[in-house]
Design a protein around this motif. Sequence first.
Motif, mmCIF file in Angstrom:
data_model
loop_
_atom_site.group_PDB
_atom_site.id
_atom_site.type_symbol
_atom_site.label_atom_id
_atom_site.label_comp_id
_atom_site.label_asym_id
_atom_site.label_seq_id
_atom_site.Cartn_x
_atom_site.Cartn_y
_atom_site.Cartn_z
ATOM 1 N N ASP A 70 14.125 -2.385 -18.640
ATOM 2 C CA ASP A 70 13.191 -1.594 -19.455
ATOM 3 C C ASP A 70 12.648 -0.404 -18.679
ATOM 4 O OD1 ASP A 70 13.509 -3.126 -21.710
ATOM 5 O OD2 ASP A 70 11.709 -4.350 -21.390
ATOM 6 N N ALA A 71 12.420 -0.592 -17.372
ATOM 7 C CA ALA A 71 11.927 0.526 -16.566
ATOM 8 C C ALA A 71 12.954 1.651 -16.531
ATOM 9 C CB ALA A 71 11.593 0.051 -15.162
ATOM 10 N N ALA A 72 14.230 1.282 -16.384
ATOM 11 C CA ALA A 72 15.284 2.298 -16.363
ATOM 12 C C ALA A 72 15.440 2.962 -17.725
ATOM 13 C CB ALA A 72 16.612 1.672 -15.925
ATOM 14 N N ARG A 73 15.294 2.165 -18.793
ATOM 15 C CA ARG A 73 15.531 2.674 -20.147
ATOM 16 C C ARG A 73 14.340 3.479 -20.671
ATOM 17 N NH1 ARG A 73 16.080 -2.024 -22.569
ATOM 18 N NH2 ARG A 73 18.257 -2.171 -21.899
ATOM 19 N N HIS A 74 13.117 3.017 -20.370
ATOM 20 C CA HIS A 74 11.941 3.612 -21.015
ATOM 21 C C HIS A 74 10.974 4.301 -20.049
ATOM 22 C CE1 HIS A 74 13.183 1.413 -24.560
ATOM 23 N NE2 HIS A 74 13.012 0.241 -23.965
ATOM 24 N N GLY A 75 11.172 4.139 -18.749
ATOM 25 C CA GLY A 75 10.163 4.598 -17.802
ATOM 26 C C GLY A 75 9.808 6.061 -17.921
ATOM 27 N N GLU A 76 10.798 6.945 -17.890
ATOM 28 C CA GLU A 76 10.512 8.380 -17.964
ATOM 29 C C GLU A 76 9.887 8.756 -19.293
ATOM 30 O OE1 GLU A 76 13.758 10.893 -16.958
ATOM 31 O OE2 GLU A 76 14.130 9.926 -15.016
ATOM 32 N N ARG A 77 10.373 8.171 -20.373
ATOM 33 C CA ARG A 77 9.823 8.480 -21.696
ATOM 34 C C ARG A 77 8.376 8.026 -21.798
ATOM 35 N NH1 ARG A 77 9.627 5.677 -26.626
ATOM 36 N NH2 ARG A 77 10.885 3.957 -25.778
ATOM 37 N N LEU A 78 8.078 6.835 -21.266
ATOM 38 C CA LEU A 78 6.707 6.343 -21.301
ATOM 39 C C LEU A 78 5.771 7.231 -20.483
ATOM 40 C CD1 LEU A 78 7.009 2.456 -20.989
ATOM 41 C CD2 LEU A 78 5.991 3.750 -22.867
ATOM 42 N N SER A 79 6.229 7.625 -19.324
ATOM 43 C CA SER A 79 5.404 8.481 -18.484
ATOM 44 C C SER A 79 5.109 9.804 -19.177
ATOM 45 C CB SER A 79 6.095 8.724 -17.148
ATOM 46 O OG SER A 79 5.237 9.397 -16.257
ATOM 47 N N ALA A 80 6.127 10.368 -19.836
ATOM 48 C CA ALA A 80 5.929 11.622 -20.561
ATOM 49 C C ALA A 80 4.989 11.424 -21.750
ATOM 50 C CB ALA A 80 7.275 12.164 -21.029
ATOM 51 N N LEU A 81 5.147 10.310 -22.450
ATOM 52 C CA LEU A 81 4.258 10.018 -23.578
ATOM 53 C C LEU A 81 2.808 9.923 -23.125
ATOM 54 C CD1 LEU A 81 3.923 9.105 -26.592
ATOM 55 C CD2 LEU A 81 4.137 6.759 -25.735
ATOM 56 N N LEU A 82 2.575 9.256 -22.011
ATOM 57 C CA LEU A 82 1.216 9.136 -21.489
ATOM 58 C C LEU A 82 0.672 10.507 -21.098
ATOM 59 C CD1 LEU A 82 1.754 5.944 -19.288
ATOM 60 C CD2 LEU A 82 0.403 6.070 -21.393
ATOM 61 N N THR A 122 6.912 1.293 -13.440
ATOM 62 C CA THR A 122 7.920 0.868 -12.478
ATOM 63 C C THR A 122 8.324 -0.570 -12.772
ATOM 64 O OG1 THR A 122 8.362 0.678 -10.092
ATOM 65 C CG2 THR A 122 6.138 0.123 -10.827
ATOM 66 N N ASP A 123 9.119 -1.165 -11.888
ATOM 67 C CA ASP A 123 9.453 -2.585 -11.994
ATOM 68 C C ASP A 123 8.948 -3.273 -10.732
ATOM 69 O OD1 ASP A 123 11.973 -3.191 -10.062
ATOM 70 O OD2 ASP A 123 12.146 -1.172 -10.912
ATOM 71 N N PRO A 124 8.722 -4.584 -10.753
ATOM 72 C CA PRO A 124 8.120 -5.260 -9.602
ATOM 73 C C PRO A 124 8.888 -5.095 -8.299
ATOM 74 C CG PRO A 124 7.982 -6.674 -11.525
ATOM 75 C CD PRO A 124 8.848 -5.500 -11.906
ATOM 76 N N ALA A 125 10.202 -5.247 -8.322
ATOM 77 C CA ALA A 125 10.970 -5.168 -7.084
ATOM 78 C C ALA A 125 10.832 -3.799 -6.439
ATOM 79 C CB ALA A 125 12.444 -5.482 -7.353
ATOM 80 N N THR A 126 10.919 -2.751 -7.241
ATOM 81 C CA THR A 126 10.812 -1.393 -6.708
ATOM 82 C C THR A 126 9.441 -1.157 -6.100
ATOM 83 O OG1 THR A 126 12.433 -0.522 -8.282
ATOM 84 C CG2 THR A 126 10.876 1.051 -7.311
ATOM 85 N N TRP A 127 8.388 -1.579 -6.813
ATOM 86 C CA TRP A 127 7.034 -1.297 -6.329
ATOM 87 C C TRP A 127 6.715 -2.104 -5.070
ATOM 88 C CZ3 TRP A 127 2.341 -3.650 -5.365
ATOM 89 C CH2 TRP A 127 1.246 -2.787 -5.189
ATOM 90 N N PHE A 128 6.989 -3.398 -5.087
ATOM 91 C CA PHE A 128 6.659 -4.227 -3.924
ATOM 92 C C PHE A 128 7.466 -3.807 -2.697
ATOM 93 C CE2 PHE A 128 5.026 -7.371 -7.076
ATOM 94 C CZ PHE A 128 3.754 -7.527 -6.529
#
Length: 367
Positions: A70-82, A122-128
Amino acid sequence: MTTPVFIPGLELSRRFYLEAVRPLLDEAVPGAAHSAARLGSGSEVLGFDTARSADHEWGPRLQIFLSPQDAARHGERLSALLSDRLPKTFYGYPTHFAHTGDVGIGVMQATGGPVHHRVDVTDPATWFTAQLGFDPRKDVTLADWLATPTQRLAEVTAGAVFHDGLGQLALARANLAWYPHDLWLYLLACQWQRISQEEAFVGRCGEVGDELGSAVVAARLVRDLMRLCLLMDRRYPPYSKWLGSAFNRARQACELTPHFTAALAATDWHSREQHLAHAYEAIAGLHNELALTDPVDPATRPYHSRPFQVLHAERFTAALATRITDPTVRALPMIGAVDQFIDTTDVLSRPELTRAAAHATLTDPKR
């Protein structure tokens, strides 16, 4: 612009998630599992923020965790929406973070356009992995523990989780809640070892007329004793800006603070040594109360044939070392984790230990 009423940062971030971010998230990716938290760097994560904190890297901010897919699919779009739809202010605080001359540092600033928000998607693995160098949802290795500064461990285990729909944040934080028992014993032993290496120097510096040097050594010892108390309390010591604030919350603070303050204020080495001796004996008593080892005599004593009063803290190191059963931990040199060995006397005087630490760093990317 009217200064808004101060709201502790964790509470501000909680409200920001519930009232501003969550509705947009539900609208954009309905039904997608997510977690939300305010972790990582920042005084508010450790609970030490004040109105002064608002001058940089503080405000309505948080992390949104999605599955890797979901982070790969929606992350950039969500950030732009916010950016487009978050309110420009929240409880009086701008949601736009302007860049400053310092890389990675942002300050709240009013804007008429899209907001440069601090909602990290982000996703947990990337952030941690970015924070710690490893993913704590998996096995945390001995190298992971030893190579991670206590400040970073505090930043990940403190803060607040507002929602854990992924069920991953609780697991990661539980895995990092505290050191494994044998490693805890080892780190306590190493902290006592640090103290043993310098406790006689307060008097030795003073004896040759170097009161300034004696005071510097005393300040180092007070810092190490404060960190020791936090380790005894099973709390990760933060870095210098917040070490005193964290120590003030420790159960030993009321008894020890007068001794520490008097040692730091003393203008002659005899007084400095006397106040430190009171602190040593009090902390030695606290060690015995933990019952991690057989009782160790808490009384101070002369430093061999020299006229300096010390605890001979290496006695506590030895007592703790005998209780370590894990052969891998038992085999470690008595230099400790990264916060402890960077300026320990053993490392400074024994180049082979420095080379060993460098070799470990080069051969283990996570270090």
